[in-house]
Design an enzyme around this catalytic site. Structure first.
Site, PDB file in Angstrom:
ATOM      1  CB  ILE A 139     -10.629 -48.966  31.303  1.00 24.19           C
ATOM      2  CG1 ILE A 139     -11.613 -49.822  32.115  1.00 24.19           C
ATOM      3  CG2 ILE A 139      -9.474 -49.813  30.803  1.00 24.19           C
ATOM      4  CD1 ILE A 139     -12.204 -50.994  31.339  1.00 24.19           C
ATOM      5  CG  ASP A 140     -11.997 -43.340  30.163  1.00 25.01           C
ATOM      6  OD1 ASP A 140     -11.064 -43.075  30.942  1.00 25.01           O
ATOM      7  OD2 ASP A 140     -12.051 -42.909  28.995  1.00 25.01           O
ATOM      8  NE  ARG A 141     -19.821 -44.108  36.673  1.00 26.38           N
ATOM      9  CZ  ARG A 141     -20.371 -43.465  37.703  1.00 26.38           C
ATOM     10  NH1 ARG A 141     -19.788 -42.376  38.179  1.00 26.38           N
ATOM     11  NH2 ARG A 141     -21.490 -43.903  38.249  1.00 26.38           N
ATOM     12  CB  THR A 143     -14.044 -47.989  28.748  1.00 26.52           C
ATOM     13  OG1 THR A 143     -13.833 -46.709  28.168  1.00 26.52           O
ATOM     14  CG2 THR A 143     -13.417 -49.053  27.861  1.00 26.52           C
ATOM     15  NE  ARG A 240     -14.282 -40.948  26.061  1.00 23.61           N
ATOM     16  CZ  ARG A 240     -14.852 -40.639  27.227  1.00 23.61           C
ATOM     17  NH1 ARG A 240     -14.370 -41.140  28.360  1.00 23.61           N
ATOM     18  NH2 ARG A 240     -15.901 -39.833  27.255  1.00 23.61           N
TER      19      ARG A 240
END
Length: 297
Positions: A139-141, A143, A240
């Site tokens: 998952i994104d940094r 998130t 996003r």
């Protein structure tokens, strides 16, 4: 050379199947099944048997694996003990941890050690576990929330297959700007690289790939909507990009036009997955972090 050995007592629902059929049911890849057969690295009740052998209830199947049986056998994350990451679920084969917003998933250089995988490696070492962390998905940094990490190279390709088959369901929560037009919806536009900025992704961008995002509006407060989101695909920045493309960027998403907040208001809330080796279906949910508000002004 590192080896891994696993022992399974045959349950009644697996009795009557051949060894090969059980391996296929368990999603053990063909390449690894071939290595087990050629090396004769499996036994039933202590005896070497052919893969056509039919298993009986309470018999014991033992499998041994070498490093060269796996495409990625080594886990080279430097253990870091300086920060503890909360564990949401753990068994012999995997762990689901609760990643804080702002923490990177994995290092980009051998000397980097301030990432989730480094902290998990440190936790395993602190507990004297003879396992290592292997990345399954990311998952994104920015998130927060639940992330699956394998503890053995054997389950990495098994979990990969479950992800590809959409057998693992990941549910997110997101605060977005604006009032949603309906109670729920689906966004099905392809996502590719942003032609103006290769750090970003864009609907119908370069080399666009099929992407599907399902959303449900939980409630709306002060012109902000809290959404429950489920993905059919896992493109980079998918949630996003999709939400921004329909005019409802995630609050705190400076990269895609969201209004400024101290953090991105996107949280990986729940993971539902079939546990490897007939472990049943497990639903794992963690607490909402303190910096993810229940009501947003």
């Amino acid at each position: 050379m590192t080896t891994w050995q696993y022992q399974f007592k045959i349950a009644p629902h697996n009795a009557g199947q051949s060894v090969k059929a059980l391996w296929i049911k368990w999603l053990i890849p063909k390449r690894i099944r071939g290595a087990l057969r050629i090396k004769r690295h499996f036994t039933v009740n202590g005896k070497v048997v052919p893969t056509s052998y039919f298993l009986a209830t309470n018999e014991v199947l033992v499998m041994t694996f070498d490093q060269d049986d796996f495409r990625t056998s080594n886990s080279n994350y430097r253990p870091n003990h300086s920060q503890k990451v909360a564990t949401l679920f753990e068994n012999d084969y995997l762990v689901v941890v609760d990643k804080p917003a702002g923490m990177k998933m994995h290092p980009h250089s051998p000397t980097e050690d301030d990432t989730l995988l480094n902290y998990v490696a440190g936790d395993f070492q602190r507990r004297h576990l003879e396992v290592a962390p292997y990345m399954v998905h990311r998952i994104d940094r920015a998130t927060s929330g639940a992330v699956i990490i394998a503890k053995t190279p054997l389950v990495v390709p098994i979990l990969d297959q479950l992800l590809s088959a959409k057998a693992i369901t990941r549910t997110y929560l997101a605060w977005v700007s604006g009032v949603m037009p309906t109670k729920q919806g689906i966004i099905e536009t392809p996502i590719g690289i942003d032609a103006q900025d290769d750090r970003k992704r864009a609907v119908n961008g370069t080399n666009a790939q099929f992407a599907v995002t399902h959303w449900t509006n939980i409630h709306t407060v002060y012109q902000n909507s809290l959404l429950r989101i489920r993905l059919d695909t896992g493109r980079m920045h998918q949630i996003r990009v999709h939400l921004a493309s329909v005019g409802h960027p995630i609050v705190g998403d400076d990269l895609y036009g969201g209004r400024h907040m101290p953090r991105l208001m996107l949280h990986s809330a729940t993971i539902e997955l079939p546990l490897p080796f007939d472990g049943g279906i497990k639903t794992i949910t963690g607490p909402l972090p303190d910096d993810f508000p229940r009501q947003l002004r």
